[in-house]
Enzyme design. Structure first.
Site, PDB file in Angstrom:
ATOM      1  N   TYR A  87       0.775  -1.242   0.000  1.00 40.82           N
ATOM      2  CA  TYR A  87       0.000   0.000   0.000  1.00 40.82           C
ATOM      3  C   TYR A  87       0.805   1.289   0.000  1.00 40.82           C
ATOM      4  O   TYR A  87       0.492   2.220  -0.719  1.00 40.82           O
ATOM      5  CB  TYR A  87      -0.931   0.035   1.213  1.00 40.82           C
ATOM      6  CG  TYR A  87      -2.003  -1.024   1.214  1.00 40.82           C
ATOM      7  CD1 TYR A  87      -3.307  -0.713   0.871  1.00 40.82           C
ATOM      8  CD2 TYR A  87      -1.712  -2.333   1.555  1.00 40.82           C
ATOM      9  CE1 TYR A  87      -4.301  -1.673   0.879  1.00 40.82           C
ATOM     10  CE2 TYR A  87      -2.690  -3.299   1.563  1.00 40.82           C
ATOM     11  CZ  TYR A  87      -3.984  -2.970   1.226  1.00 40.82           C
ATOM     12  OH  TYR A  87      -4.946  -3.929   1.237  1.00 40.82           O
ATOM     13  N   ASN A 159      -7.366   3.808  -3.623  1.00 40.61           N
ATOM     14  CA  ASN A 159      -7.960   2.788  -2.768  1.00 40.61           C
ATOM     15  C   ASN A 159      -9.118   3.398  -1.988  1.00 40.61           C
ATOM     16  O   ASN A 159      -8.907   4.315  -1.192  1.00 40.61           O
ATOM     17  CB  ASN A 159      -6.921   2.239  -1.782  1.00 40.61           C
ATOM     18  CG  ASN A 159      -7.494   1.173  -0.858  1.00 40.61           C
ATOM     19  OD1 ASN A 159      -8.188   0.267  -1.325  1.00 40.61           O
ATOM     20  ND2 ASN A 159      -7.229   1.270   0.432  1.00 40.61           N
ATOM     21  N   GLU A 160     -10.319   2.934  -2.252  1.00 41.61           N
ATOM     22  CA  GLU A 160     -11.498   3.370  -1.497  1.00 41.61           C
ATOM     23  C   GLU A 160     -11.631   4.895  -1.458  1.00 41.61           C
ATOM     24  O   GLU A 160     -12.051   5.460  -0.448  1.00 41.61           O
ATOM     25  CB  GLU A 160     -11.475   2.783  -0.081  1.00 41.61           C
ATOM     26  CG  GLU A 160     -11.393   1.276  -0.071  1.00 41.61           C
ATOM     27  CD  GLU A 160     -11.715   0.639   1.284  1.00 41.61           C
ATOM     28  OE1 GLU A 160     -11.843   1.368   2.286  1.00 41.61           O
ATOM     29  OE2 GLU A 160     -11.871  -0.596   1.322  1.00 41.61           O
ATOM     30  N   ASP A 201     -16.461  -2.047  -0.635  1.00 40.71           N
ATOM     31  CA  ASP A 201     -17.681  -2.786  -0.970  1.00 40.71           C
ATOM     32  C   ASP A 201     -18.898  -2.019  -0.437  1.00 40.71           C
ATOM     33  O   ASP A 201     -19.513  -2.399   0.546  1.00 40.71           O
ATOM     34  CB  ASP A 201     -17.598  -4.196  -0.370  1.00 40.71           C
ATOM     35  CG  ASP A 201     -18.777  -5.072  -0.799  1.00 40.71           C
ATOM     36  OD1 ASP A 201     -19.639  -4.590  -1.552  1.00 40.71           O
ATOM     37  OD2 ASP A 201     -18.823  -6.234  -0.371  1.00 40.71           O
ATOM     38  N   GLU A 264      -8.900  -7.076  -1.228  1.00 40.58           N
ATOM     39  CA  GLU A 264      -8.790  -7.461   0.190  1.00 40.58           C
ATOM     40  C   GLU A 264      -9.940  -8.414   0.454  1.00 40.58           C
ATOM     41  O   GLU A 264     -11.057  -8.159   0.006  1.00 40.58           O
ATOM     42  CB  GLU A 264      -8.969  -6.251   1.126  1.00 40.58           C
ATOM     43  CG  GLU A 264      -7.898  -5.196   1.022  1.00 40.58           C
ATOM     44  CD  GLU A 264      -8.178  -3.951   1.883  1.00 40.58           C
ATOM     45  OE1 GLU A 264      -9.190  -3.937   2.617  1.00 40.58           O
ATOM     46  OE2 GLU A 264      -7.386  -3.006   1.799  1.00 40.58           O
ATOM     47  N   TYR A 296      -6.415 -10.186   3.355  1.00 38.30           N
ATOM     48  CA  TYR A 296      -5.995  -9.115   4.245  1.00 38.30           C
ATOM     49  C   TYR A 296      -5.694  -9.747   5.600  1.00 38.30           C
ATOM     50  O   TYR A 296      -6.617 -10.283   6.202  1.00 38.30           O
ATOM     51  CB  TYR A 296      -7.094  -8.068   4.359  1.00 38.30           C
ATOM     52  CG  TYR A 296      -6.662  -6.839   5.094  1.00 38.30           C
ATOM     53  CD1 TYR A 296      -5.943  -5.843   4.453  1.00 38.30           C
ATOM     54  CD2 TYR A 296      -6.930  -6.695   6.449  1.00 38.30           C
ATOM     55  CE1 TYR A 296      -5.520  -4.724   5.140  1.00 38.30           C
ATOM     56  CE2 TYR A 296      -6.503  -5.568   7.130  1.00 38.30           C
ATOM     57  CZ  TYR A 296      -5.802  -4.597   6.469  1.00 38.30           C
ATOM     58  OH  TYR A 296      -5.370  -3.502   7.149  1.00 38.30           O
TER      59      TYR A 296
END
Ligand code: NAG
Ligand code: NAG
Ligand code: NAG
Ligand code: NAG
Ligand code: NAG
Ligand code: NAG
Length: 476
Positions: A87, A159-160, A201, A264, A296
């Site tokens: 990451y 990411n997100e 999600d 993940e 994860y």
């Protein structure tokens, strides 16, 4: 299996040089494929973030301690891992040794370009305040640092970023970052390295988010993502294909036009984790929609998702989750999973149009912010003074650290193996002739949305040794 002399010769020559490269992977329709053999590649992975989200600074990041990398690569080989996601990295540091170790272990890498340090990420609430040259020094710096390593599977542009707290226009900014990264790679990297996005999600906007990024814009073809990652924690304990909502995800992504995978997974609401979802994820149904996933995470941190516990620099404990996951991986039919399929690779992108966004909760227009002029200069001429990594020679052997299993029993002879030829690591299938490994770690908590209730039978695929040998035979 029959191994030709020619193949051995190639392998020996490559070994005599420096680190031997895995063939780069490329995107073909909705599959990742090996650029040489054209066989399908599915991710059997783990998120690698030793030390947690904050383990990055100007002096170190997860790929600067080569003793730790070799320890982890050996344990990942044993587990059966073929990909890690990392990451948070610092572009100016030297990563040669760690990357070479993972490459020799048969492990690909997916790298997030963002970092928690200053100017290291887009502000999701006000992206226009951070979409600037200072931010792209981080983004392009990571591309420069890693562009020469063949085992880089791809980069995550974000990411997100898109969640409940993000602004309405955030998707356009992320798509602009994808465009700028792909333009940079086209101009400054030795090969086409795929660029993707990793989504939370959040079920009401999940498919819209995927459509927003994967659709084709004729006036900006480079802004289309090459792959889509989904952070999914909906399978907890002894859930099933339907109770976990995996059936819905499979339906949602069956028509995807880029590779999709779990960036993940591994809900820890029920412990120890038994990872029964592995059989569903790599089963007949889901592999039509997904290209595997990353558990994860590698090291035990305060959020309690670890597969291994780093007790101190010289001692590591494989937790019960590690053993449970290894058992699940060893059941997989690797031959089937890695088999190419023409109807998967022939899918065509849809065209961007407001009708593909159906929830009413996501931006449905594609007017992207213009690239700032200094960022255009970087794309045109390369980021000035950016260090670029390259492979170095590494050799195999038993790792010096002490390894204990979850019962406290010492595991001796854990070996980092240099894989010869162009092999990705595979689960051992419990065969003494092959070792596998694991590694990982990352941060980020998943937002789980599909909740499980019933306990219907999961979809189970069986495989084992036959599949492993088929894969090796096809590689050799
Ligand atoms: C972040 O970027 C701004 C704008 O270029 C710059 O003034 C500042 O020094 C940067 N911060 C760090 C820590 O690099
Ligand atoms: C996927 O495509 C098929 C064939 O075009 C179509 O019938 C189906 O409704 C699509 N599924 C989704 C979830 O969009
Ligand atoms: C190939 O992929 C298609 C679409 O994902 C699927 O329907 C079909 O069953 C696959 N064929 C094989 C032999 O796996
Ligand atoms: C390492 O940490 C684990 C988990 O906390 C513990 O069970 C184990 O006893 C420790 N081992 C050593 C050698 O300190
Ligand atoms: C490019 O096309 C998209 C959708 O097709 C549109 O929304 C956007 O405004 C266009 N951009 C430019 C600069 O023409
Ligand atoms: C292999 O199988 C044996 C016997 O079933 C078992 O004791 C051992 O733990 C297995 N090894 C692995 C790596 O799964």
């Amino acid at each position: 299996m029959v191994v030709s002399a020619g193949r051995f010769f190639t392998a020996a020559c490559a070994l005599a040089g420096s680190a031997l490269a895995l063939s780069p992977l490329e995107v073909d329709g909705k599959d990742f494929v090996n650029s040489k053999t054209k066989e399908r590649f599915q991710i059997i992975g783990v998120d690698y973030q030793p030390g947690g989200t904050n383990a990055v600074n100007t002096k170190s990041d997860p790929l600067t301690d080569s003793d730790a990398c070799m320890r982890d690569a050996a344990l990942m080989q044993r587990l059966g891992i073929n990909t890690i996601r990392i990451y948070n990295m610092q572009p100016t540091l030297n990563h040669d040794k760690c990357v070479s170790i993972f490459s020799e272990a048969g492990i690909y890498m997916i790298l997030d370009v963002n970092s928690p340090l200053a100017n290291g990420s887009l502000n999701r609430a006000e992206p226009w305040t951070t979409y600037d040259a200072a931010y792209f020094e981080q983004v392009f710096g990571i591309i420069e640092a890693f562009k020469n390593y063949e085992n880089v599977l791809g980069f995550f542009a974000g990411n997100e970023v898109i969640n409940q707290d993000s602004t309405w226009l955030a998707p356009a900014y992320v798509r602009a970052v994808v465009r700028d990264m792909k333009n940079y790679i086209a101009k400054n990297a030795p090969r086409t390295i795929p660029v993707g996005y990793s989504a939370a999600d959040v079920s009401d906007i999940l498919t819209d988010t995927a459509h927003y990024f994967e659709c084709e814009m004729s006036n900006s073809t480079n802004s289309r993502i090459d792959f889509f990652g989904l952070n999914s924690y909906s399978w907890c304990g002894d859930a099933s294909y339907t109770s976990s909502g995996y059936d819905v995800l499979t339906e949602d992504f069956a028509n995807a036009t880029v590779p999709v995978f779990f960036s993940e997974y591994g809900c820890n609401k029920v412990t120890p984790r038994t990872f029964t979802e592995v059989q569903a994820l790599y089963g007949e149904e889901m592999t039509q929609a997904f290209s595997g996933g990353l558990v994860y995470e590698w090291t035990q941190e305060t959020n309690d998702y670890g597969l291994v516990m780093i007790n101190n620099t010289n001692t590591v404990t494989t937790l019960i989750d590690y053993d449970n996951l290894q058992k699940q991986f060893n059941e997989l039919d690797i031959g089937r999973i890695m088999k190419s399929n023409g109807s998967q690779t022939s899918v065509k992108a849809e065209t961007c149009s407001p009708s593909i966004i159906t929830s009413g909760k996501l931006l449905n227009s594609w007017g992207l912010p213009a690239t700032p002029s200094k960022v255009s200069d970087y794309i045109e001429s390369g980021l000035p003074n950016a260090p670029t990594g390259s492979f170095v020679a590494v050799s195999g052997g038993v790792i010096p650290q002490k390894v204990y299993d979850y019962t406290g029993k010492e595991i001796t002879g854990v070996e980092f193996k240099v894989l010869t030829g162009d092999e990705a690591n595979t689960p051992s299938g419990n065969s003494s002739s092959s070792s596998t490994g694991t590694s990982s770690s990352s941060s980020s908590t998943g937002t789980s949305t599909h909740n499980a209730a019933s306990l219907n039978g999961p979809s189970v695929a069986r495989g084992g040794l036959g599949g492993l040998f088929m894969l090796l035979a096809s590689l050799l």
